[in-house]
Design a protein around this motif. Structure first.
Motif, PDB file in Angstrom:
ATOM      1  N   MET A 121      37.684  -8.805 -33.455  1.00  0.00           N
ATOM      2  CA  MET A 121      38.457  -8.141 -32.401  1.00  0.00           C
ATOM      3  C   MET A 121      38.025  -8.587 -30.999  1.00  0.00           C
ATOM      4  O   MET A 121      38.873  -8.913 -30.161  1.00  0.00           O
ATOM      5  CB  MET A 121      38.321  -6.623 -32.508  1.00  0.00           C
ATOM      6  CG  MET A 121      39.137  -5.856 -31.473  1.00  0.00           C
ATOM      7  SD  MET A 121      40.926  -6.141 -31.584  1.00  0.00           S
ATOM      8  CE  MET A 121      41.313  -5.233 -33.070  1.00  0.00           C
ATOM      9  N   TYR A 122      36.738  -8.593 -30.725  1.00  0.00           N
ATOM     10  CA  TYR A 122      36.261  -8.843 -29.365  1.00  0.00           C
ATOM     11  C   TYR A 122      36.754 -10.158 -28.764  1.00  0.00           C
ATOM     12  O   TYR A 122      37.176 -10.173 -27.614  1.00  0.00           O
ATOM     13  CB  TYR A 122      34.741  -8.778 -29.297  1.00  0.00           C
ATOM     14  CG  TYR A 122      34.138  -7.387 -29.399  1.00  0.00           C
ATOM     15  CD1 TYR A 122      34.885  -6.289 -29.817  1.00  0.00           C
ATOM     16  CD2 TYR A 122      32.818  -7.169 -29.088  1.00  0.00           C
ATOM     17  CE1 TYR A 122      34.325  -5.028 -29.915  1.00  0.00           C
ATOM     18  CE2 TYR A 122      32.249  -5.908 -29.173  1.00  0.00           C
ATOM     19  CZ  TYR A 122      33.000  -4.849 -29.585  1.00  0.00           C
ATOM     20  OH  TYR A 122      32.449  -3.599 -29.665  1.00  0.00           O
ATOM     21  N   PRO A 123      36.725 -11.273 -29.491  1.00  0.00           N
ATOM     22  CA  PRO A 123      37.196 -12.529 -28.879  1.00  0.00           C
ATOM     23  C   PRO A 123      38.677 -12.497 -28.512  1.00  0.00           C
ATOM     24  O   PRO A 123      39.111 -13.246 -27.632  1.00  0.00           O
ATOM     25  CB  PRO A 123      36.950 -13.588 -29.955  1.00  0.00           C
ATOM     26  CG  PRO A 123      36.060 -12.969 -30.944  1.00  0.00           C
ATOM     27  CD  PRO A 123      36.195 -11.482 -30.830  1.00  0.00           C
ATOM     28  N   GLN A 124      39.429 -11.623 -29.150  1.00  0.00           N
ATOM     29  CA  GLN A 124      40.867 -11.576 -28.875  1.00  0.00           C
ATOM     30  C   GLN A 124      41.167 -11.067 -27.466  1.00  0.00           C
ATOM     31  O   GLN A 124      42.195 -11.414 -26.899  1.00  0.00           O
ATOM     32  CB  GLN A 124      41.584 -10.730 -29.922  1.00  0.00           C
ATOM     33  CG  GLN A 124      41.541 -11.399 -31.286  1.00  0.00           C
ATOM     34  CD  GLN A 124      42.555 -10.844 -32.219  1.00  0.00           C
ATOM     35  OE1 GLN A 124      43.754 -10.950 -31.955  1.00  0.00           O
ATOM     36  NE2 GLN A 124      42.104 -10.256 -33.308  1.00  0.00           N
ATOM     37  N   VAL A 125      40.264 -10.274 -26.906  1.00  0.00           N
ATOM     38  CA  VAL A 125      40.461  -9.818 -25.532  1.00  0.00           C
ATOM     39  C   VAL A 125      40.498 -11.035 -24.605  1.00  0.00           C
ATOM     40  O   VAL A 125      41.383 -11.163 -23.752  1.00  0.00           O
ATOM     41  CB  VAL A 125      39.354  -8.835 -25.103  1.00  0.00           C
ATOM     42  CG1 VAL A 125      39.502  -8.455 -23.642  1.00  0.00           C
ATOM     43  CG2 VAL A 125      39.370  -7.593 -25.987  1.00  0.00           C
ATOM     44  N   ILE A 126      39.571 -11.946 -24.812  1.00  0.00           N
ATOM     45  CA  ILE A 126      39.512 -13.157 -23.981  1.00  0.00           C
ATOM     46  C   ILE A 126      40.639 -14.115 -24.349  1.00  0.00           C
ATOM     47  O   ILE A 126      41.354 -14.622 -23.484  1.00  0.00           O
ATOM     48  CB  ILE A 126      38.140 -13.838 -24.138  1.00  0.00           C
ATOM     49  CG1 ILE A 126      37.046 -12.904 -23.621  1.00  0.00           C
ATOM     50  CG2 ILE A 126      38.107 -15.187 -23.411  1.00  0.00           C
ATOM     51  CD1 ILE A 126      35.652 -13.299 -23.988  1.00  0.00           C
ATOM     52  N   LEU A 127      40.817 -14.363 -25.642  1.00  0.00           N
ATOM     53  CA  LEU A 127      41.840 -15.297 -26.121  1.00  0.00           C
ATOM     54  C   LEU A 127      43.237 -14.898 -25.645  1.00  0.00           C
ATOM     55  O   LEU A 127      43.962 -15.702 -25.050  1.00  0.00           O
ATOM     56  CB  LEU A 127      41.807 -15.345 -27.656  1.00  0.00           C
ATOM     57  CG  LEU A 127      42.863 -16.193 -28.346  1.00  0.00           C
ATOM     58  CD1 LEU A 127      42.452 -17.646 -28.317  1.00  0.00           C
ATOM     59  CD2 LEU A 127      43.067 -15.728 -29.773  1.00  0.00           C
ATOM     60  N   LEU A 128      43.598 -13.631 -25.862  1.00  0.00           N
ATOM     61  CA  LEU A 128      44.934 -13.176 -25.483  1.00  0.00           C
ATOM     62  C   LEU A 128      45.077 -13.015 -23.977  1.00  0.00           C
ATOM     63  O   LEU A 128      46.151 -13.241 -23.425  1.00  0.00           O
ATOM     64  CB  LEU A 128      45.256 -11.862 -26.201  1.00  0.00           C
ATOM     65  CG  LEU A 128      45.433 -11.984 -27.719  1.00  0.00           C
ATOM     66  CD1 LEU A 128      45.432 -10.616 -28.377  1.00  0.00           C
ATOM     67  CD2 LEU A 128      46.683 -12.750 -28.062  1.00  0.00           C
ATOM     68  N   GLY A 129      43.989 -12.647 -23.312  1.00  0.00           N
ATOM     69  CA  GLY A 129      44.031 -12.538 -21.858  1.00  0.00           C
ATOM     70  C   GLY A 129      44.289 -13.883 -21.200  1.00  0.00           C
ATOM     71  O   GLY A 129      45.149 -14.012 -20.325  1.00  0.00           O
ATOM     72  N   LEU A 130      43.557 -14.903 -21.638  1.00  0.00           N
ATOM     73  CA  LEU A 130      43.777 -16.256 -21.104  1.00  0.00           C
ATOM     74  C   LEU A 130      45.156 -16.777 -21.483  1.00  0.00           C
ATOM     75  O   LEU A 130      45.825 -17.432 -20.674  1.00  0.00           O
ATOM     76  CB  LEU A 130      42.694 -17.213 -21.607  1.00  0.00           C
ATOM     77  CG  LEU A 130      41.301 -17.007 -21.020  1.00  0.00           C
ATOM     78  CD1 LEU A 130      40.285 -17.901 -21.730  1.00  0.00           C
ATOM     79  CD2 LEU A 130      41.307 -17.276 -19.520  1.00  0.00           C
ATOM     80  N   ALA A 131      45.593 -16.484 -22.697  1.00  0.00           N
ATOM     81  CA  ALA A 131      46.921 -16.922 -23.136  1.00  0.00           C
ATOM     82  C   ALA A 131      48.005 -16.300 -22.259  1.00  0.00           C
ATOM     83  O   ALA A 131      48.980 -16.971 -21.892  1.00  0.00           O
ATOM     84  CB  ALA A 131      47.137 -16.561 -24.599  1.00  0.00           C
ATOM     85  N   ALA A 132      47.838 -15.027 -21.902  1.00  0.00           N
ATOM     86  CA  ALA A 132      48.827 -14.356 -21.054  1.00  0.00           C
ATOM     87  C   ALA A 132      48.840 -14.947 -19.653  1.00  0.00           C
ATOM     88  O   ALA A 132      49.901 -15.175 -19.072  1.00  0.00           O
ATOM     89  CB  ALA A 132      48.544 -12.853 -21.005  1.00  0.00           C
ATOM     90  N   ILE A 133      47.669 -15.205 -19.108  1.00  0.00           N
ATOM     91  CA  ILE A 133      47.573 -15.777 -17.764  1.00  0.00           C
ATOM     92  C   ILE A 133      48.180 -17.179 -17.715  1.00  0.00           C
ATOM     93  O   ILE A 133      48.939 -17.518 -16.808  1.00  0.00           O
ATOM     94  CB  ILE A 133      46.100 -15.806 -17.291  1.00  0.00           C
ATOM     95  CG1 ILE A 133      45.604 -14.381 -17.042  1.00  0.00           C
ATOM     96  CG2 ILE A 133      45.940 -16.654 -16.036  1.00  0.00           C
ATOM     97  CD1 ILE A 133      44.099 -14.267 -16.876  1.00  0.00           C
ATOM     98  N   ARG A 134      47.856 -17.986 -18.721  1.00  0.00           N
ATOM     99  CA  ARG A 134      48.320 -19.376 -18.758  1.00  0.00           C
ATOM    100  C   ARG A 134      49.689 -19.548 -19.405  1.00  0.00           C
ATOM    101  O   ARG A 134      50.205 -20.658 -19.468  1.00  0.00           O
ATOM    102  CB  ARG A 134      47.311 -20.234 -19.511  1.00  0.00           C
ATOM    103  CG  ARG A 134      45.983 -20.324 -18.819  1.00  0.00           C
ATOM    104  CD  ARG A 134      45.060 -21.167 -19.635  1.00  0.00           C
ATOM    105  NE  ARG A 134      43.807 -21.389 -18.959  1.00  0.00           N
ATOM    106  CZ  ARG A 134      42.852 -22.151 -19.431  1.00  0.00           C
ATOM    107  NH1 ARG A 134      43.001 -22.768 -20.600  1.00  0.00           N
ATOM    108  NH2 ARG A 134      41.745 -22.297 -18.762  1.00  0.00           N
ATOM    109  N   LYS A 135      50.211 -18.468 -19.957  1.00  0.00           N
ATOM    110  CA  LYS A 135      51.486 -18.508 -20.680  1.00  0.00           C
ATOM    111  C   LYS A 135      51.444 -19.504 -21.846  1.00  0.00           C
ATOM    112  O   LYS A 135      52.375 -20.264 -22.078  1.00  0.00           O
ATOM    113  CB  LYS A 135      52.654 -18.795 -19.739  1.00  0.00           C
ATOM    114  CG  LYS A 135      52.833 -17.721 -18.680  1.00  0.00           C
ATOM    115  CD  LYS A 135      54.045 -17.972 -17.838  1.00  0.00           C
ATOM    116  CE  LYS A 135      54.265 -17.034 -16.701  1.00  0.00           C
ATOM    117  NZ  LYS A 135      53.621 -15.793 -16.626  1.00  0.00           N
ATOM    118  N   GLU A 136      50.331 -19.475 -22.555  1.00  0.00           N
ATOM    119  CA  GLU A 136      50.140 -20.319 -23.733  1.00  0.00           C
ATOM    120  C   GLU A 136      50.447 -19.488 -24.972  1.00  0.00           C
ATOM    121  O   GLU A 136      49.559 -18.941 -25.614  1.00  0.00           O
ATOM    122  CB  GLU A 136      48.710 -20.863 -23.771  1.00  0.00           C
ATOM    123  CG  GLU A 136      48.428 -21.854 -22.664  1.00  0.00           C
ATOM    124  CD  GLU A 136      47.025 -22.420 -22.740  1.00  0.00           C
ATOM    125  OE1 GLU A 136      46.382 -22.313 -23.798  1.00  0.00           O
ATOM    126  OE2 GLU A 136      46.589 -22.990 -21.730  1.00  0.00           O
TER     127      GLU A 136
END
Length: 146
Positions: A48-63
């Motif tokens: 779960m914890y890495p998903q905060v970073i993974l999804l946060g960066l994905a949202a910012i970068r629109k990836e």
């Protein structure tokens, strides 16, 4: 920005928000309430914890392609949560549960309404993220963007 792309962006933000709430909730239980996590709880946190970073960066970068990785993490974490929940609630499985370190995995720090335990909360979060990730993957595939 097209309507579909805006929808995918909102789904991604929803998945990130779910991961963030689940992470903060688990930290609240362990750091504020002083509940010691069992080994299975730690495995769920690992997914779960890495998903905060993974999804946060994905949202910012629109990836939006990051939803595939999030889906994989959520399926593995959700499977762990389901197993953990079952050994808490099914007597036959409780009797044959593996030893889980200092804290028994069959223990229930919370039991709201007779069925909501910490693994149930984690399973709910993993399920929501899995569904949102699946919708993102399908919509991007159909929409031919990013």
């Amino acid at each position: 920005m097209s309507r579909k792309e805006k929808m995918v962006e909102n789904l991604l933000l929803g998945a990130w928000g779910t991961a963030l709430i689940a992470t903060l909730g688990s930290l609240y239980f362990s750091e504020v309430m002083k509940f010691i996590p069992c080994d299975l709880c730690w495995f769920q946190r690992i997914f779960m914890y890495p998903q905060v970073i993974l999804l946060g960066l994905a949202a910012i970068r629109k990836e939006y392609s990051m939803a595939r990785y999030s889906l994989a993490l959520s399926v593995i974490g959700g499977t762990t949560s389901l197993y953990h929940y079952l050994i808490q609630k099914v007597p036959l499985l409780q009797e044959h549960a593996i030893t889980c370190g200092r804290v028994p995995c069959t223990g229930q720090y919370i039991n709201w309404l007779g069925f909501i335990t910490i693994p149930f909360l984690a399973l709910t979060a993993f399920s929501i993220i899995s569904l949102l990730s699946t919708f993102i993957i399908r919509t991007v595939k159909e929409g031919n963007f990013n």
